[in-house]
Design a protein around this motif. Structure first.
Motif, short mmCIF file in Angstrom:
data_model
loop_
_atom_site.label_atom_id
_atom_site.label_comp_id
_atom_site.label_asym_id
_atom_site.label_seq_id
_atom_site.Cartn_x
_atom_site.Cartn_y
_atom_site.Cartn_z
N ARG A 89 0.85 -1.26 -0.02
CA ARG A 89 0.10 0.06 0.03
C ARG A 89 1.00 1.19 0.25
O ARG A 89 1.79 1.28 0.92
CB ARG A 89 -0.90 0.29 1.28
CG ARG A 89 -1.71 -1.14 1.25
CD ARG A 89 -2.73 -1.28 0.21
NE ARG A 89 -4.07 -0.47 0.58
CZ ARG A 89 -5.13 -0.66 -0.18
NH1 ARG A 89 -4.98 -1.27 -1.34
NH2 ARG A 89 -6.07 0.02 0.06
N THR A 90 0.55 2.12 -0.98
CA THR A 90 1.24 3.31 -0.84
C THR A 90 0.63 4.17 0.20
O THR A 90 -0.37 4.05 0.77
CB THR A 90 1.04 4.28 -2.23
OG1 THR A 90 -0.41 4.38 -2.38
CG2 THR A 90 1.68 3.21 -3.24
N PRO A 91 1.63 5.42 0.58
CA PRO A 91 0.70 6.30 1.80
C PRO A 91 -0.67 6.94 1.45
O PRO A 91 -1.36 6.73 2.24
CB PRO A 91 1.98 7.36 1.70
CG PRO A 91 3.09 6.83 1.36
CD PRO A 91 2.81 5.82 0.11
N GLY A 92 -0.80 7.15 0.13
CA GLY A 92 -2.09 7.40 -0.10
C GLY A 92 -3.25 6.47 -0.02
O GLY A 92 -4.20 6.83 0.66
N LEU A 93 -3.01 5.22 -0.22
CA LEU A 93 -4.05 4.21 0.01
C LEU A 93 -3.97 3.86 1.46
O LEU A 93 -5.30 3.55 1.88
CB LEU A 93 -3.65 3.08 -0.98
CG LEU A 93 -3.85 2.95 -2.23
CD1 LEU A 93 -3.10 2.12 -3.07
CD2 LEU A 93 -5.26 3.29 -2.72
N ILE A 94 -2.87 4.10 2.11
CA ILE A 94 -3.02 3.92 3.67
C ILE A 94 -3.92 5.04 4.07
O ILE A 94 -4.78 4.62 4.99
CB ILE A 94 -1.73 3.87 4.21
CG1 ILE A 94 -0.77 2.33 3.78
CG2 ILE A 94 -1.76 3.89 5.78
CD1 ILE A 94 0.55 2.37 4.09
N PHE A 95 -3.75 6.18 3.72
CA PHE A 95 -4.71 7.17 4.28
C PHE A 95 -6.05 6.89 4.09
O PHE A 95 -6.90 6.96 4.56
CB PHE A 95 -4.33 8.62 3.65
CG PHE A 95 -5.39 9.71 4.03
CD1 PHE A 95 -5.22 10.25 5.12
CD2 PHE A 95 -6.31 10.00 2.99
CE1 PHE A 95 -6.43 11.34 5.68
CE2 PHE A 95 -7.13 10.99 3.40
CZ PHE A 95 -7.07 11.70 4.60
N LEU A 96 -6.51 6.32 2.63
CA LEU A 96 -7.94 6.12 2.42
C LEU A 96 -8.35 4.93 3.29
O LEU A 96 -9.59 4.86 3.59
CB LEU A 96 -8.01 5.77 1.01
CG LEU A 96 -7.72 6.92 -0.03
CD1 LEU A 96 -8.05 6.60 -1.42
CD2 LEU A 96 -9.10 7.97 0.51
N ASP A 97 -7.51 3.61 3.49
CA ASP A 97 -7.81 2.79 4.40
C ASP A 97 -8.33 3.38 5.80
O ASP A 97 -9.33 2.93 6.42
CB ASP A 97 -6.64 1.89 4.48
CG ASP A 97 -6.60 1.05 3.29
OD1 ASP A 97 -7.39 0.89 2.26
OD2 ASP A 97 -5.58 0.15 3.29
N ILE A 98 -7.42 4.13 6.30
CA ILE A 98 -7.56 4.66 7.83
C ILE A 98 -8.76 5.63 7.54
O ILE A 98 -9.61 5.43 8.55
CB ILE A 98 -6.30 5.62 8.12
CG1 ILE A 98 -5.32 4.86 8.42
CG2 ILE A 98 -6.68 6.51 9.42
CD1 ILE A 98 -4.13 5.38 8.75
N PHE A 99 -9.19 6.54 6.72
CA PHE A 99 -10.27 7.31 6.46
C PHE A 99 -11.51 6.35 6.29
O PHE A 99 -12.43 6.61 7.17
CB PHE A 99 -10.21 8.13 5.34
CG PHE A 99 -11.52 8.74 4.83
CD1 PHE A 99 -11.95 9.89 5.76
CD2 PHE A 99 -12.26 8.20 3.63
CE1 PHE A 99 -12.93 10.65 5.36
CE2 PHE A 99 -13.32 8.88 3.52
CZ PHE A 99 -13.90 9.97 4.49
N LEU A 100 -11.43 5.24 5.74
CA LEU A 100 -12.52 4.32 5.54
C LEU A 100 -12.97 3.77 6.86
O LEU A 100 -13.96 3.45 7.17
CB LEU A 100 -12.20 3.13 4.46
CG LEU A 100 -13.24 2.32 4.26
CD1 LEU A 100 -14.41 3.00 3.31
CD2 LEU A 100 -12.68 1.10 3.30
N ILE A 101 -11.78 3.32 7.56
CA ILE A 101 -12.12 2.64 8.89
C ILE A 101 -12.89 3.53 9.82
O ILE A 101 -13.76 3.51 10.61
CB ILE A 101 -10.89 1.84 9.46
CG1 ILE A 101 -10.26 0.82 8.74
CG2 ILE A 101 -11.12 1.54 11.15
CD1 ILE A 101 -9.09 0.21 9.05
N THR A 102 -12.18 5.04 9.88
CA THR A 102 -12.87 5.76 10.90
C THR A 102 -13.87 6.37 10.63
O THR A 102 -14.73 7.16 11.42
CB THR A 102 -11.70 7.02 10.96
OG1 THR A 102 -10.40 6.35 11.25
CG2 THR A 102 -12.00 7.86 12.14
N PHE A 103 -14.22 6.61 9.27
CA PHE A 103 -15.66 6.99 8.71
C PHE A 103 -17.05 6.42 9.22
O PHE A 103 -17.76 7.09 9.65
CB PHE A 103 -15.53 6.94 7.24
CG PHE A 103 -16.66 7.60 6.58
CD1 PHE A 103 -17.06 8.99 6.48
CD2 PHE A 103 -18.00 6.74 5.98
CE1 PHE A 103 -18.06 9.55 5.69
CE2 PHE A 103 -18.99 7.46 5.45
CZ PHE A 103 -19.02 8.80 5.47
#
Length: 133
Positions: A89-103
């Protein structure tokens, strides 16, 4: 193509943070998005980005459902679990994963471990059977 997606992600974050779509703010946002350093790790595939965006679209109704569920059916138990980061995972995709979990209202990422783990806090309606004994 991935460069454009990173640029769009950075601009989206900028506009969400500033809540201002004036011409001056757009120019500042584009300048900052272009000046931020890029990671030179292996580029993510388009399908990973599309999958992440699809998961965000699916998470919107799920978030409403979970919010209503928390309102009408109390969740009195909580736990902290470790979830594995998807490979490469790139940093951008890791950010999106974290956003998705926290959303979603029932989960929030407490910490991202560099070894490839997310520390996730969850609320639940009941205790698991294992912990009741």
């Amino acid at each position: 193509m991935i460069g454009y997606l990173n640029l769009i992600l950075r601009l989206t974050i900028w506009f969400l943070l500033t809540s201002d779509l004036s011409l001056a703010n757009i120019i500042i946002g584009v300048a900052i998005a272009l000046l931020l350093p890029r990671s030179y790790t292996s580029p993510s595939a388009i399908r990973d980005w599309l999958r992440a965006l699809w998961e965000i679209i699916v998470a919107i109704p799920q978030a409403y459902f979970e919010a209503l569920e928390i309102i009408f059916r109390p969740h009195n138990y909580e736990d902290i679990t470790l979830e594995r980061v998807k490979p490469q995972r790139t940093p951008g995709l890791i950010f999106l994963d974290i956003f998705l979990i926290t959303f979603t209202p029932k989960t929030i990422v407490l910490k991202y471990h560099e070894e490839g783990w997310y520390e996730v806090h969850r609320v639940r309606r009941r205790q698991k059977r294992d912990s009741q004994q």
